[in-house]
Scaffold this active site. Structure first.
Site, PDB file in Angstrom:
ATOM      1  N   GLY A 117      -5.739   0.508   2.144  1.00 27.03           N
ATOM      2  CA  GLY A 117      -6.924   1.253   2.247  1.00 27.03           C
ATOM      3  C   GLY A 117      -7.859   0.736   3.262  1.00 27.03           C
ATOM      4  O   GLY A 117      -7.606  -0.420   4.024  1.00 27.03           O
TER       5      GLY A 117
ATOM      6  N   GLY B  53       0.850  -1.249  -0.102  1.00 22.25           N
ATOM      7  CA  GLY B  53       0.036   0.022  -0.002  1.00 22.25           C
ATOM      8  C   GLY B  53       0.757   1.253  -0.201  1.00 22.25           C
ATOM      9  O   GLY B  53       1.493   1.305   0.717  1.00 22.25           O
TER      10      GLY B  53
ATOM     11  N   ALA C 228      -1.543  -2.239   4.343  1.00 20.73           N
ATOM     12  CA  ALA C 228      -1.893  -0.848   4.349  1.00 20.73           C
ATOM     13  C   ALA C 228      -2.641  -0.450   3.160  1.00 20.73           C
ATOM     14  O   ALA C 228      -2.272   0.657   2.509  1.00 20.73           O
ATOM     15  CB  ALA C 228      -0.688  -0.071   4.838  1.00 20.73           C
TER      16      ALA C 228
ATOM     17  N   HIS D 119      11.580  36.677  10.108  1.00 23.32           N
ATOM     18  CA  HIS D 119      12.943  36.214   9.588  1.00 23.32           C
ATOM     19  C   HIS D 119      13.788  35.498  10.795  1.00 23.32           C
ATOM     20  O   HIS D 119      13.593  36.501  12.062  1.00 23.32           O
ATOM     21  CB  HIS D 119      13.946  37.135   8.833  1.00 23.32           C
ATOM     22  CG  HIS D 119      15.004  36.534   8.267  1.00 23.32           C
ATOM     23  ND1 HIS D 119      15.303  35.613   7.446  1.00 23.32           N
ATOM     24  CD2 HIS D 119      16.217  36.954   8.945  1.00 23.32           C
ATOM     25  CE1 HIS D 119      16.642  35.386   7.219  1.00 23.32           C
ATOM     26  NE2 HIS D 119      17.143  35.847   8.276  1.00 23.32           N
TER      27      HIS D 119
END
Ligand SMILES: Cc1cc2nc3c(=O)[nH]c(=O)nc-3n(C[C@H](O)[C@H](O)[C@H](O)COP(=O)(O)OP(=O)(O)OC[C@H]3O[C@@H](n4cnc5c(N)ncnc54)[C@H](O)[C@@H]3O)c2cc1C
Lengths: 399, 40
Positions: free
Chosen positions: A211, A121, A209, A384
């Site tokens: 779905g 997956g 894995a 910054h």
């Protein structure tokens, strides 16, 4: 662990022998368990304290739209909210059951680091667990069926993520359809069609894995008059199901399967069920994140999606490699891509692969929620040195 | 037999806020969970 093992010397830390750095998975899992049980305790306390809520432990099943059986007990209820979530989807892989496999649940309970793992997956669960175990020291092979990892994400970013994972030593195959699995001499094997070839992979453990699907089994939905569609519960904009006294929320309804969607749905379902307020859900702007390192986070449309919907778009790209802050923290991989309407500059999507992407994305989320433009990101003053300056740089680069 | 205004099935990520909101709105709520609270 990854930082200590691989980058201590670069940051000027002495005394770390990379060869000696090892994961004590049992200890890490115990730490996780302590955190989770603290969270559970808080939840139980809040429930106990709440006089209006009766907590019942058991499996609920409808016997009629107004009657529930919870293990042995019968309850009569005027209205119901289904918040049943999802579970791993069954996959048609021959021999998978006999081979034996882990799901995300078991994979968070291991106490020994497996020598090798095949992850089936290429969605966020697969990708997150693949990197996590690879960093623990497991030799990981990731097999994704789609042509790209995270197939719905901005292609440039998902391809860059695949490259980064490969550079860490993970074997990544996309377009890989797993056909068969079984026991090997040591561990398990899978056979997959990768492109035009059939390939065999072996590893100590398999992690499935591939779905998830709604947890509809044993719920007695027919007795309730609730019609599912495509494995999920059908609910309208007000989260009402096909039964007039029953609402449904979160993962069970499919679509955006995230905690932040379920927690957003919860109060809306309650307002509609209890007070009949007719509130609709607004999923216009729902962000998502994959907690790899670098992290992938996004909101709205990819460039291709925006064009497919007929928008004339401009895109702006900025890379973390140019950020002083990213250099200072030693995380220069990744980029930001913003998508906006060509004319007005209205933001249509934001896609970030980089350090703290899960936080940075919210600047785009808030802007999009108010139908904001890239100009406000580009012109507003950013502190910054921060990673947020890269968001601003991407907005300034839009053309 | 017990009677409730509202049953919330599942005490996961969505069921918990749904139950708490319903209680705040004055409903008598049964929150049913077969496994552990918190979901998934
Ligand atoms: C490995 C993994 C990682 C994830 N990571 C993230 C993440 O980082 N960010 C994110 O936003 N989302 C993440 N998700 C998704 C997130 O967990 C879900 O979207 C979220 O839990 C959905 O909430 P829910 O209330 O719909 O379902 P759940 O939270 O799953 O709750 C459903 C509950 O209902 C109970 N239940 C079901 N049927 C019955 C019944 N008949 N009787 C009694 N009880 C029942 C279940 O036991 C369960 O406790 C992840 C999911 C997985 C699997």
């Amino acid at each position: 662990m990854h930082l200590v093992q691989h980058r201590a010397a670069e940051f000027g830390v002495r005394g770390v022998d990379p060869q000696a750095v090892r994961m004590n998975l049992g200890a890490a899992v115990a730490r996780k368990d302590t955190i989770v049980s603290g969270i559970h305790q808080g939840i139980y306390q809040a429930l106990e304290y709440n006089q209006a809520i009766t907590f019942i432990h058991g499996h609920a099943e409808f016997t009629s739209p107004h009657d529930l059986r919870v293990d042995g007990r019968q309850l009569q209820v005027e209205k119901v909210i289904l918040a049943i979530g999802a579970r791993p989807a069954p996959v048609p892989i021959d021999g998978l059951e006999q081979a034996g496999y882990l799901t995300n649940k078991e994979a968070l309970r291991l106490t020994e680091v497996p020598a090798s793992m095949i992850v089936i997956g290429g969605g966020y669960v697969g990708v997150e667990f693949a990197q996590m175990y690879a960093r623990f020291g497991t030799q990981v092979t990731l097999l994704g069926r789609a042509p790209r990892l995270m197939r719905k994400e901005e292609p440039e970013l998902s391809e860059l993520l695949a490259e980064i994972l490969r550079a860490e030593g993970i074997t990544v195959h996309t377009g890989a359809e797993v056909l068969r699995a079984g026991r090997a001499v040591e561990g398990r094997f899978v056979e997959a069609r990768v492109g035009d070839e059939r390939q065999r992979f072996e590893a100590e453990v398999l992690l499935l894995a591939a779905g998830r699907t709604a947890r509809l089994d044993g719920l007695g939905l027919e007795q309730a008059g609730v019609e599912p569609a495509g494995g999920y519960i059908q609910a309208d904009e007000q989260l009402r199901t096909t039964a007039p006294n029953i609402w449904s929320l979160g993962d069970a309804n499919g679509g955006l399967m995230f905690t932040h969607r379920a927690t957003y749905d919860g109060p809306i379902a309650a307002l509609n069920a209890v007070k009949d307020l007719g509130r609709s859900v607004d999923y216009r702007v729902v962000p998502r994140a994959v907690f790899t390192e670098p992290t992938l986070a996004s909101v709205g449309l990819t460039e291709a999606e925006a064009r497919a919907r007929g928008h004339e778009v401009k895109v702006g790209v900025a890379r973390f490699a140019h950020s002083g802050r990213a250099k200072a923290i030693g995380q220069t991989e990744g980029m930001i891509k913003l998508v906006a309407r060509a004319g007005s500059g209205e933001l249509l999507g934001g896609h970030i692969l980089g350090p703290h992407a899960d936080i940075l994305i919210h600047e785009v989320v808030v802007a999009m929620y108010d139908r904001g433009t890239s100009q406000s990101l580009a012109r507003s003053i950013h502190i910054h040195p921060t990673l947020s300056e890269v968001v601003k740089a991407a907005a300034k680069a839009l053309r | 037999m017990k009677h409730y205004d509202l049953a919330v099935i599942g005490a996961g990520q969505g069921g918990l806020p749904a139950a708490h909101m319903a209680a705040r709105l004055g409903a008598n709520v049964a929150l049913i969970e077969m496994d552990e609270v918190g979901g998934t």
